[in-house]
Design a protein around this motif. Sequence first.
Motif, PDB file in Angstrom:
ATOM      1  N   VAL A   1       0.869  -1.178   0.000  1.00 56.45           N
ATOM      2  CA  VAL A   1       0.000   0.000   0.000  1.00 56.45           C
ATOM      3  C   VAL A   1       0.903   1.225   0.000  1.00 56.45           C
ATOM      4  CG1 VAL A   1      -1.872   1.227   1.141  1.00 56.45           C
ATOM      5  CG2 VAL A   1      -1.767  -1.272   1.275  1.00 56.45           C
ATOM      6  N   GLY A   2       0.985   1.859  -1.155  1.00 55.45           N
ATOM      7  CA  GLY A   2       1.825   3.045  -1.280  1.00 55.45           C
ATOM      8  C   GLY A   2       1.032   4.323  -1.295  1.00 55.45           C
ATOM      9  N   GLY A   3      -0.285   4.220  -1.413  1.00 51.02           N
ATOM     10  CA  GLY A   3      -1.148   5.397  -1.418  1.00 51.02           C
ATOM     11  C   GLY A   3      -2.528   5.030  -0.918  1.00 51.02           C
ATOM     12  N   GLY A   4      -3.223   6.009  -0.360  1.00 46.58           N
ATOM     13  CA  GLY A   4      -4.581   5.768   0.121  1.00 46.58           C
ATOM     14  C   GLY A   4      -4.672   5.176   1.503  1.00 46.58           C
ATOM     15  N   LEU A   5      -3.596   5.308   2.285  1.00 45.57           N
ATOM     16  CA  LEU A   5      -3.589   4.698   3.614  1.00 45.57           C
ATOM     17  C   LEU A   5      -4.706   5.199   4.516  1.00 45.57           C
ATOM     18  CD1 LEU A   5       0.160   4.388   4.690  1.00 45.57           C
ATOM     19  CD2 LEU A   5      -1.562   2.582   4.676  1.00 45.57           C
ATOM     20  N   THR A   6      -5.100   6.452   4.331  1.00 45.00           N
ATOM     21  CA  THR A   6      -6.122   7.026   5.219  1.00 45.00           C
ATOM     22  C   THR A   6      -7.538   6.748   4.741  1.00 45.00           C
ATOM     23  OG1 THR A   6      -5.949   9.141   4.043  1.00 45.00           O
ATOM     24  CG2 THR A   6      -4.574   8.862   5.998  1.00 45.00           C
ATOM     25  N   VAL A   7      -7.692   6.045   3.616  1.00 42.14           N
ATOM     26  CA  VAL A   7      -9.038   5.691   3.137  1.00 42.14           C
ATOM     27  C   VAL A   7      -9.644   4.678   4.099  1.00 42.14           C
ATOM     28  CG1 VAL A   7     -10.356   4.630   1.283  1.00 42.14           C
ATOM     29  CG2 VAL A   7      -8.444   6.147   0.737  1.00 42.14           C
ATOM     30  N   PRO A   8     -10.815   4.958   4.654  1.00 41.97           N
ATOM     31  CA  PRO A   8     -11.410   4.047   5.637  1.00 41.97           C
ATOM     32  C   PRO A   8     -11.576   2.631   5.074  1.00 41.97           C
ATOM     33  CG  PRO A   8     -12.595   6.141   5.606  1.00 41.97           C
ATOM     34  CD  PRO A   8     -11.640   6.176   4.452  1.00 41.97           C
ATOM     35  N   GLY A   9     -11.126   1.656   5.854  1.00 42.90           N
ATOM     36  CA  GLY A   9     -11.326   0.258   5.498  1.00 42.90           C
ATOM     37  C   GLY A   9     -10.344  -0.318   4.508  1.00 42.90           C
TER      38      GLY A   9
ATOM     39  N   GLU B   1      -0.694  11.933   9.161  1.00 49.35           N
ATOM     40  CA  GLU B   1      -1.983  11.232   9.199  1.00 49.35           C
ATOM     41  C   GLU B   1      -1.819   9.747   8.862  1.00 49.35           C
ATOM     42  OE1 GLU B   1      -2.677  15.532   8.728  1.00 49.35           O
ATOM     43  OE2 GLU B   1      -1.372  14.065   7.720  1.00 49.35           O
ATOM     44  N   SER B   2      -0.990   9.452   7.850  1.00 50.39           N
ATOM     45  CA  SER B   2      -0.801   8.049   7.480  1.00 50.39           C
ATOM     46  C   SER B   2       0.056   7.320   8.515  1.00 50.39           C
ATOM     47  CB  SER B   2      -0.186   7.938   6.081  1.00 50.39           C
ATOM     48  OG  SER B   2       1.048   8.630   6.002  1.00 50.39           O
ATOM     49  N   GLU B   3       0.973   8.036   9.167  1.00 49.48           N
ATOM     50  CA  GLU B   3       1.750   7.412  10.238  1.00 49.48           C
ATOM     51  C   GLU B   3       0.844   7.010  11.406  1.00 49.48           C
ATOM     52  OE1 GLU B   3       5.050   9.726  11.555  1.00 49.48           O
ATOM     53  OE2 GLU B   3       6.420   8.681  10.177  1.00 49.48           O
ATOM     54  N   VAL B   4      -0.111   7.875  11.734  1.00 52.40           N
ATOM     55  CA  VAL B   4      -1.069   7.539  12.795  1.00 52.40           C
ATOM     56  C   VAL B   4      -1.838   6.278  12.416  1.00 52.40           C
ATOM     57  CG1 VAL B   4      -3.187   8.293  13.935  1.00 52.40           C
ATOM     58  CG2 VAL B   4      -1.288   9.896  13.662  1.00 52.40           C
ATOM     59  N   ARG B   5      -2.193   6.186  11.140  1.00 44.28           N
ATOM     60  CA  ARG B   5      -2.980   5.040  10.666  1.00 44.28           C
ATOM     61  C   ARG B   5      -2.182   3.743  10.794  1.00 44.28           C
ATOM     62  NH1 ARG B   5      -5.943   1.680  10.497  1.00 44.28           N
ATOM     63  NH2 ARG B   5      -7.291   0.928   8.832  1.00 44.28           N
ATOM     64  N   VAL B   6      -0.908   3.737  10.398  1.00 49.67           N
ATOM     65  CA  VAL B   6      -0.150   2.483  10.471  1.00 49.67           C
ATOM     66  C   VAL B   6       0.213   2.141  11.917  1.00 49.67           C
ATOM     67  CG1 VAL B   6       0.730   2.630   8.114  1.00 49.67           C
ATOM     68  CG2 VAL B   6       2.070   3.629   9.980  1.00 49.67           C
ATOM     69  N   ALA B   7       0.382   3.161  12.751  1.00 49.74           N
ATOM     70  CA  ALA B   7       0.653   2.890  14.162  1.00 49.74           C
ATOM     71  C   ALA B   7      -0.544   2.194  14.807  1.00 49.74           C
ATOM     72  CB  ALA B   7       0.979   4.185  14.901  1.00 49.74           C
ATOM     73  N   GLU B   8      -1.751   2.665  14.472  1.00 46.64           N
ATOM     74  CA  GLU B   8      -2.971   2.030  14.988  1.00 46.64           C
ATOM     75  C   GLU B   8      -3.122   0.619  14.413  1.00 46.64           C
ATOM     76  OE1 GLU B   8      -6.628   1.296  16.867  1.00 46.64           O
ATOM     77  OE2 GLU B   8      -4.934   2.633  17.296  1.00 46.64           O
TER      78      GLU B   8
ATOM     79  N   VAL C   1      10.331   7.924   5.698  1.00 47.92           N
ATOM     80  CA  VAL C   1       9.227   7.023   5.368  1.00 47.92           C
ATOM     81  C   VAL C   1       9.116   5.972   6.469  1.00 47.92           C
ATOM     82  CG1 VAL C   1       8.304   5.391   3.684  1.00 47.92           C
ATOM     83  CG2 VAL C   1       9.614   7.382   2.904  1.00 47.92           C
ATOM     84  N   THR C   2       7.897   5.753   6.934  1.00 51.74           N
ATOM     85  CA  THR C   2       7.630   4.717   7.925  1.00 51.74           C
ATOM     86  C   THR C   2       7.038   3.505   7.231  1.00 51.74           C
ATOM     87  OG1 THR C   2       7.247   6.376   9.657  1.00 51.74           O
ATOM     88  CG2 THR C   2       6.382   4.156  10.040  1.00 51.74           C
ATOM     89  N   LEU C   3       7.665   2.353   7.411  1.00 48.33           N
ATOM     90  CA  LEU C   3       7.199   1.112   6.799  1.00 48.33           C
ATOM     91  C   LEU C   3       6.570   0.222   7.854  1.00 48.33           C
ATOM     92  CD1 LEU C   3       9.927   2.073   5.202  1.00 48.33           C
ATOM     93  CD2 LEU C   3       9.731  -0.167   4.121  1.00 48.33           C
ATOM     94  N   TRP C   4       5.308  -0.140   7.642  1.00 47.86           N
ATOM     95  CA  TRP C   4       4.643  -1.122   8.501  1.00 47.86           C
ATOM     96  C   TRP C   4       4.582  -2.439   7.751  1.00 47.86           C
ATOM     97  CZ3 TRP C   4      -0.983  -2.642   8.311  1.00 47.86           C
ATOM     98  CH2 TRP C   4      -1.280  -3.580   9.311  1.00 47.86           C
ATOM     99  N   THR C   5       5.065  -3.488   8.365  1.00 54.11           N
ATOM    100  CA  THR C   5       5.037  -4.822   7.773  1.00 54.11           C
ATOM    101  C   THR C   5       4.284  -5.758   8.695  1.00 54.11           C
ATOM    102  OG1 THR C   5       7.236  -4.427   6.846  1.00 54.11           O
ATOM    103  CG2 THR C   5       6.447  -6.696   6.826  1.00 54.11           C
TER     104      THR C   5
END
Length: 405
Positions: A325-333, A356-363, A395-399
Amino acid sequence: MDARVITVVGIGADGWDGLPETSRAALREADVLFGSSRQLTLVPDCGAERVAWPSPLLPELPGLIRRHEGRAIVVLASGDPMFYGIGSTLAGLVGAERLRVLPHPSSVSLACARLGWPLERVDVHSLVGRPAETLNVSIAPGRRLLVLGAGRDAPAVVARLLVGRGFAPSRMTVLCDLGAESESARCGVAGEWDEPADSALNIVAVECLPGADAAPLPRVAGLSDDLFEHDGQITKSEIRAITLSRLGPLPGELLWDVGAGAGSVAIEWARTHPSCAAIAIERDAERAARIGRNARALGVPGVRVVEGSAPDALDGLPAPDAVFVGGGLTVPGLLERCLDALKPGGRLVANAVTLESEVRVAEARRVHGGDLVRVGVERAAPLGGFTGWRPAMPVTLWTTWKDHP
């Protein structure tokens, strides 16, 4: 009706004279004989009903087989039926247990025999029903290629690709009608080639030699950003290399590249092995078209581009082994939809740049596990009359892994 074994007989340009007795006996015992119009003329009439392949073949093939169930079916195939041949198609259609395959030396084997090339050190490509740009992935200094032609213009197609990549000095040998009395061979240089092959049945042998303007492409991840056509929406080279290492492509696996931008991750995934597949999902029409051009230029025209917005654009796609996922991380669901689609043991990597996207991957990490890595890259750049470091945005990478213990 009786589901009898289907016999597939490989035949060369030398026809009946080149067949061993086992293959001849199978043809004599046939009730119905399938093959192309050309192949059918290579064998004498042994009493079987002759059926020339329709065009297009694949949609009609299941019906043809059903109509002749219970009869002794023999299929003619060029050379080795299991090498870019009808044998592989039939195995997928009726099952290997219903096939008896009697191979003949393939045109590739015959070409290597004529040239004195070790077959295991040759890259083989086919232009039959496949984009010519697949050759781009194999063009490299010192490599030997064998290209199965699709018509008399095949040598010119290969020569243009070589010249376009800066390999105009490459030596070409065009072999036609291998094994037949009309067999011929013609040699030349890619940059000077301007003649059609002597026959539509040809194979183009290439010894890749770079010119001064050649720019060979390595197979490891992290190609230069300059090799991609892009508008700035691209996973940069160093980050891309790390991303691919975490996605961990294996032969035969499928990747979804969601919010693909220039398609760089999907393209580099597909370049790791000929059996790796990728689907690039991109909502912007201009970027989607650009992904297709990049994929062709870098030798993986099979990368599929889906134009649309995720998660809706993901509906109906085959299940992936990995998702980026390289784009659209904040899109719900979106992340949840991608995780649900993953095959067991699949990997998901999401790259975040904005707060905003960092908050999303942290959650997401808190809920689904996995790990977070923050990567910063700095490049040397002019600073007045000196040189200083200019940092790129980190860049923050969540795996994470599906069903990871």
